[in-house]
Design an enzyme around this catalytic site. Structure first.
Site, PDB file in Angstrom:
ATOM      1  N   ASP A   1      44.193  84.099  50.039  1.00  0.00           N
ATOM      2  CA  ASP A   1      43.401  83.325  49.074  1.00  0.00           C
ATOM      3  C   ASP A   1      42.353  84.179  48.400  1.00  0.00           C
ATOM      4  O   ASP A   1      42.115  84.065  47.189  1.00  0.00           O
ATOM      5  CB  ASP A   1      42.725  82.140  49.798  1.00  0.00           C
ATOM      6  CG  ASP A   1      43.693  81.020  50.100  1.00  0.00           C
ATOM      7  OD1 ASP A   1      44.784  81.008  49.522  1.00  0.00           O
ATOM      8  OD2 ASP A   1      43.351  80.143  50.911  1.00  0.00           O
TER       9      ASP A   1
ATOM     10  N   ASP B   1      40.583  83.782  54.603  1.00  0.00           N
ATOM     11  CA  ASP B   1      42.012  83.870  54.314  1.00  0.00           C
ATOM     12  C   ASP B   1      42.232  84.997  53.327  1.00  0.00           C
ATOM     13  O   ASP B   1      41.857  84.899  52.147  1.00  0.00           O
ATOM     14  CB  ASP B   1      42.515  82.538  53.728  1.00  0.00           C
ATOM     15  CG  ASP B   1      44.024  82.513  53.583  1.00  0.00           C
ATOM     16  OD1 ASP B   1      44.571  83.371  52.833  1.00  0.00           O
ATOM     17  OD2 ASP B   1      44.688  81.654  54.183  1.00  0.00           O
TER      18      ASP B   1
ATOM     19  N   ARG C   1      53.788  80.292  58.293  1.00  0.00           N
ATOM     20  CA  ARG C   1      53.241  79.947  59.607  1.00  0.00           C
ATOM     21  C   ARG C   1      52.904  78.468  59.646  1.00  0.00           C
ATOM     22  O   ARG C   1      52.199  77.963  58.771  1.00  0.00           O
ATOM     23  CB  ARG C   1      51.986  80.775  59.905  1.00  0.00           C
ATOM     24  CG  ARG C   1      51.463  80.556  61.320  1.00  0.00           C
ATOM     25  CD  ARG C   1      50.281  81.434  61.648  1.00  0.00           C
ATOM     26  NE  ARG C   1      49.043  80.967  61.037  1.00  0.00           N
ATOM     27  CZ  ARG C   1      47.829  81.275  61.490  1.00  0.00           C
ATOM     28  NH1 ARG C   1      47.709  82.067  62.542  1.00  0.00           N
ATOM     29  NH2 ARG C   1      46.753  80.822  60.885  1.00  0.00           N
TER      30      ARG C   1
END
Length: 212
Positions: A206, A203, A107
């Site tokens: 992550d 995220d 993205r």
């Protein structure tokens, strides 16, 4: 265009409890992985609700009985890399015989558009129910692109399963793929200016892989 399917939101105390723990920024990487796996197992029950069965006669202690088993070639889980792999393990705990496909999408953080860098699916996709996995349905661009590719590979009635969804992502998916059922643990408030879900959980990739 047909009327879009409404998202299925898991309304269960265990889901709400585990999702709250998952959102907590102080939850460790190991804890985040464990909670994601547990929630994916609960998601799998709902995402597979419409699987068809056929009669199956089995031997029991009192003789014979007619039960049921899944009909046809069953399931294919499709992980959107890399974060989708966090949901994959729990799904495979429930259905270890399922086939697995992978879609790699990037993205652009400025335009929020996606591009594909990897695609690998089983050869018998047309005979299977495909459940596409990604922890987040944010803008909906990655999810919709993945569904488009899965349909092109022959999937007839794919399902999209995620931990969290934003209203914007649900609307985008409904516009492009009104026939696709979205199954999620919660629908959050909105997207921020960077395309992240608010309140969200950070995220997911992550936090799953310790790269935050």
């Amino acid at each position: 265009m047909s009327e879009a399917l409404k998202p299925v939101v898991l309304d269960h105390p265990l889901v709400r409890h585990k999702l709250t723990r998952l959102r907590d920024r102080d939850t460790s990487t190991a804890g985040f992985r464990r909670l994601t796996r547990e929630l994916s197992l609960l998601l799998a029950y709902e995402a597979t609700r419409n699987l068809t069965t056929c009669p199956k006669t089995v031997h029991v202690q009192s003789g014979l009985m007619e039960g049921e088993e899944l009909d046809g070639k069953k399931l294919c889980f499709v992980s959107i890399l890399r974060a989708g792999n966090g949901l994959l393990d729990g799904m495979l705990d429930l259905v270890p015989s399922a086939r697995v496909g992978h879609i790699g999408l990037r993205r652009d953080h400025e335009t929020l558009e996606v591009s594909e860098y990897y695609f690998n699916m089983p050869g018998d996709v047309p005979g299977r129910t495909c459940i596409v996995l990604d922890p987040m349905l944010a803008t909906g661009h990655s999810a919709a692109a993945a569904i488009t590719r899965v349909k092109a590979a022959g999937a007839q009635n794919p399902v999209f399963a995620c931990l969290l969804a934003a209203p914007e992502g649900i609307r985008y998916m409904a516009e492009l793929h009104p026939d696709v059922q979205v199954v999620t643990c919660a629908v959050d408030d909105r997207l921020d200016e960077n395309g992240y879900i608010v309140p969200g959980l950070g995220d997911a990739g992550d936090r799953l892989f310790g790269t935050r």
